[in-house]
Design a protein around this motif. Structure first.
Motif, PDB file in Angstrom:
ATOM      1  N   ARG A   1      12.255 -20.283 -26.889  1.00  0.00           N
ATOM      2  CA  ARG A   1      12.820 -18.943 -26.958  1.00  0.00           C
ATOM      3  C   ARG A   1      13.949 -18.849 -25.941  1.00  0.00           C
ATOM      4  N   ARG A   2      14.822 -17.897 -26.140  1.00  0.00           N
ATOM      5  CA  ARG A   2      16.000 -17.760 -25.286  1.00  0.00           C
ATOM      6  C   ARG A   2      15.584 -17.560 -23.827  1.00  0.00           C
ATOM      7  N   LYS A   3      16.178 -18.334 -22.937  1.00  0.00           N
ATOM      8  CA  LYS A   3      15.844 -18.228 -21.525  1.00  0.00           C
ATOM      9  C   LYS A   3      16.552 -17.031 -20.890  1.00  0.00           C
ATOM     10  N   LYS A   4      15.877 -16.384 -19.961  1.00  0.00           N
ATOM     11  CA  LYS A   4      16.409 -15.217 -19.274  1.00  0.00           C
ATOM     12  C   LYS A   4      16.395 -15.445 -17.764  1.00  0.00           C
ATOM     13  N   LYS A   5      17.185 -14.656 -17.063  1.00  0.00           N
ATOM     14  CA  LYS A   5      17.167 -14.648 -15.604  1.00  0.00           C
ATOM     15  C   LYS A   5      16.524 -13.352 -15.122  1.00  0.00           C
ATOM     16  N   VAL A   6      16.024 -13.373 -13.900  1.00  0.00           N
ATOM     17  CA  VAL A   6      15.270 -12.232 -13.373  1.00  0.00           C
ATOM     18  C   VAL A   6      15.777 -11.883 -11.980  1.00  0.00           C
ATOM     19  N   MET A   7      15.880 -10.586 -11.710  1.00  0.00           N
ATOM     20  CA  MET A   7      16.254 -10.103 -10.380  1.00  0.00           C
ATOM     21  C   MET A   7      15.273  -9.017  -9.952  1.00  0.00           C
ATOM     22  N   SER A   8      14.487  -9.304  -8.924  1.00  0.00           N
ATOM     23  CA  SER A   8      13.559  -8.310  -8.383  1.00  0.00           C
ATOM     24  C   SER A   8      14.331  -7.301  -7.547  1.00  0.00           C
ATOM     25  N   LEU A   9      14.046  -6.004  -7.751  1.00  0.00           N
ATOM     26  CA  LEU A   9      14.810  -4.952  -7.085  1.00  0.00           C
ATOM     27  C   LEU A   9      13.987  -4.192  -6.044  1.00  0.00           C
ATOM     28  N   ILE A  10      12.834  -3.655  -6.447  1.00  0.00           N
ATOM     29  CA  ILE A  10      12.021  -2.850  -5.538  1.00  0.00           C
ATOM     30  C   ILE A  10      10.543  -3.142  -5.776  1.00  0.00           C
ATOM     31  N   ASN A  11       9.736  -2.894  -4.748  1.00  0.00           N
ATOM     32  CA  ASN A  11       8.282  -2.997  -4.895  1.00  0.00           C
ATOM     33  C   ASN A  11       7.632  -2.301  -3.707  1.00  0.00           C
ATOM     34  N   THR A  12       6.872  -1.234  -3.967  1.00  0.00           N
ATOM     35  CA  THR A  12       6.226  -0.495  -2.886  1.00  0.00           C
ATOM     36  C   THR A  12       4.760  -0.887  -2.678  1.00  0.00           C
ATOM     37  N   VAL A  13       4.254  -1.870  -3.434  1.00  0.00           N
ATOM     38  CA  VAL A  13       2.873  -2.313  -3.232  1.00  0.00           C
ATOM     39  C   VAL A  13       2.759  -2.916  -1.833  1.00  0.00           C
ATOM     40  N   TYR A  14       1.771  -2.505  -1.071  1.00  0.00           N
ATOM     41  CA  TYR A  14       1.658  -2.912   0.335  1.00  0.00           C
ATOM     42  C   TYR A  14       0.814  -4.188   0.471  1.00  0.00           C
ATOM     43  N   TYR A  15       1.442  -5.321   0.116  1.00  0.00           N
ATOM     44  CA  TYR A  15       0.791  -6.622   0.192  1.00  0.00           C
ATOM     45  C   TYR A  15       0.599  -7.103   1.633  1.00  0.00           C
ATOM     46  N   VAL A  16       1.476  -6.683   2.529  1.00  0.00           N
ATOM     47  CA  VAL A  16       1.512  -7.221   3.883  1.00  0.00           C
ATOM     48  C   VAL A  16       0.754  -6.312   4.836  1.00  0.00           C
ATOM     49  N   ASN A  17      -0.094  -6.921   5.650  1.00  0.00           N
ATOM     50  CA  ASN A  17      -0.835  -6.162   6.654  1.00  0.00           C
ATOM     51  C   ASN A  17       0.149  -5.424   7.561  1.00  0.00           C
ATOM     52  N   GLY A  18      -0.020  -4.123   7.673  1.00  0.00           N
ATOM     53  CA  GLY A  18       0.898  -3.325   8.478  1.00  0.00           C
ATOM     54  C   GLY A  18       1.897  -2.541   7.655  1.00  0.00           C
ATOM     55  N   GLN A  19       2.102  -2.909   6.386  1.00  0.00           N
ATOM     56  CA  GLN A  19       2.954  -2.083   5.538  1.00  0.00           C
ATOM     57  C   GLN A  19       2.279  -0.734   5.317  1.00  0.00           C
ATOM     58  N   LYS A  20       3.047   0.308   5.419  1.00  0.00           N
ATOM     59  CA  LYS A  20       2.499   1.649   5.307  1.00  0.00           C
ATOM     60  C   LYS A  20       2.235   1.998   3.849  1.00  0.00           C
ATOM     61  N   ILE A  21       1.169   2.774   3.616  1.00  0.00           N
ATOM     62  CA  ILE A  21       0.916   3.281   2.268  1.00  0.00           C
ATOM     63  C   ILE A  21       2.154   4.068   1.820  1.00  0.00           C
ATOM     64  N   PRO A  22       2.705   3.776   0.636  1.00  0.00           N
ATOM     65  CA  PRO A  22       4.011   4.320   0.238  1.00  0.00           C
ATOM     66  C   PRO A  22       3.964   5.775  -0.215  1.00  0.00           C
ATOM     67  N   ASP A  23       3.820   6.677   0.763  1.00  0.00           N
ATOM     68  CA  ASP A  23       3.852   8.111   0.473  1.00  0.00           C
ATOM     69  C   ASP A  23       5.255   8.677   0.677  1.00  0.00           C
TER      70      ASP A  23
END
Length: 403
Positions: free
Chosen positions: A223-245
């Motif tokens: 199938r046709r290949k595509k490229k991807v660009m990540s823009l934003i993500n508020t999921v707090y994967y990292v210890n110390g990242q604040k809950i995104p309120d």
């Protein structure tokens, strides 16, 4: 030996057909399945399992590993499958399966290990780190966001948990033993072929937590290949990242640069509201607006009102009794109005784009060709402020697919 005159024509046609089939990308390579995680514990300070090939962060709330998958010159279909059951956690929790492909840049793994810091440009209001794309940083890209059900598996055994049977409505013959999510992620093929890091985060705070399997399946169909660009993500994967309120105070605003023209671009946007008990963002309808280069491209009110359909996955959900009136057959097979009491489970209640036991389907829209240079993305949500223990917040992520 006599050869029919049409034989050469037949051979010629077969050769042409073979060439055209190849050019059209219909030539198929063997399918492949990769078992990324098998019976993997995700918890807070509980059982670890194998920590040689699988690494743990946030005291076990995040697991990740390096994966080596085949590369497909002509692309391939890709699907992800996640199987989850409770290991003793009875609550519904947010979950996210993510991927990191460019270890030459700053990423959430190195930040979690204290080897790097989020770039200043990736932060919002200096309080929310690693949310935005920056020059040398891309937010982890979500392959699938899911919501754990209430206690599926561990609490599904009514012999071990006899009170649970009194919560089961008549239309549920038995509790499910696990929940399975499957999703086509073919548009992300370039991120999950070759070498990459893949991880799972669950917002659990119990030592029991969950047991999770994750697999990737590649069809081998070109199938046709595509490229991807990540823009934003508020999921707090990292210890110390604040809950995104943050949305109660401001919109999320990203300026980024396209190094070249992006052709046939599509925007994928995943969103879900959480917290606040009965009057908070989990249980009220709030419009999400996504603006790209000053144009409103997504205008949705994320909402799920089919959560009762997931009742069989939620044995440990809290249950109330609700008075109602039924117009039903009596013993004489005549219909009559009758006052009844029905079970109403917490898992039945409608929510902001999710149900306990569901995954969150992204919105996506076509942007067309995007010219080289600077662009802007904004996300606006009139969120409820976070007071005391309400924990109102929105998990949002977005990426571009282009040629």
């Amino acid at each position: 030996m006599y050869k029919p005159p049409y034989l050469k024509y037949y051979v010629f046609c077969m050769v042409v057909f073979s060439v055209l089939t190849s050019l059209n990308g219909q030539e198929k390579t063997p399918s492949t399945k990769i078992d990324v995680f098998k019976k993997r514990y995700i918890n807070f300070g509980g059982e670890t399992g194998d920590t040689t090939s699988v690494k743990r962060l946030q005291n076990g709330r995040v697991v990740f590993k390096k994966v080596q998958a085949p590369k497909y010159k002509r692309g391939t279909d890709v699907s992800i499958k996640i199987t989850l059951k409770s290991n003793g956690d009875r609550w519904d929790k947010s979950g996210s399966c993510f991927v990191i492909t460019n270890k030459e840049q700053i990423d959430i793994i190195d930040v979690s290990l204290g080897k790097e810091r989020f770039p200043e440009q990736a932060n919002v209001s200096n309080d929310y780190g690693g949310v935005l794309r920056a020059e040398n940083y891309q937010p982890a890209l979500e392959l699938i966001r899911f919501m754990t059900p209430f206690g599926v598996g561990y609490f599904s055994d009514e012999e071990k948990h006899p009170k649970i049977k009194y919560n089961r409505p008549v239309y549920v013959p038995e509790w499910e033993k696990e929940v399975v999510w499957e999703k086509d992620i073919s548009e992300l093929e370039s991120l999950v072929t070759g070498e990459f890091y893949i991880g799972v985060w669950i917002d659990t705070w119990t030592p029991e937590g969950y047991i999770v399997d994750v697999s990737l399946e590649y069809s081998g169909r070109a199938r046709r290949k595509k490229k991807v660009m990540s823009l934003i993500n508020t999921v707090y994967y990292v210890n110390g990242q604040k809950i995104p309120d943050l949305f109660a105070e401001t919109s999320l605003n990203l300026d980024f640069i396209a190094d070249g023209k992006l052709k046939n671009t599509e925007l994928y946007y995943t969103t879900s509201g959480h917290g606040g008990h009965s009057g908070g963002d989990e249980f009220i309808k709030l419009k999400n607006q996504v603006v790209f280069d000053s144009e409103l491209v997504i205008d949705k009110t994320p909402w799920r009102n089919d959560c009762a359909a997931f009742r069989r996955f939620n044995p440990s959900s809290g249950v109330w009794v609700k008075k109602d009136t039924a117009y039903a057959y009596n013993k004489a097979f005549k219909k009559e109005f009758k006052a009844i009491e029905e079970r109403l489970a917490s898992s039945d209640l409608s929510r902001s784009n999710w149900c306990p036991g569901s995954f969150v389907k992204p919105y996506h829209t076509t942007l067309g060709d995007i010219e080289k240079g600077q662009h802007n993305l904004q996300v606006k949500i009139p969120a409820t402020s976070n007071k005391k223990d309400q924990y109102n917040h929105w998990l949002v992520s977005a990426y571009l697919i282009y040629e």
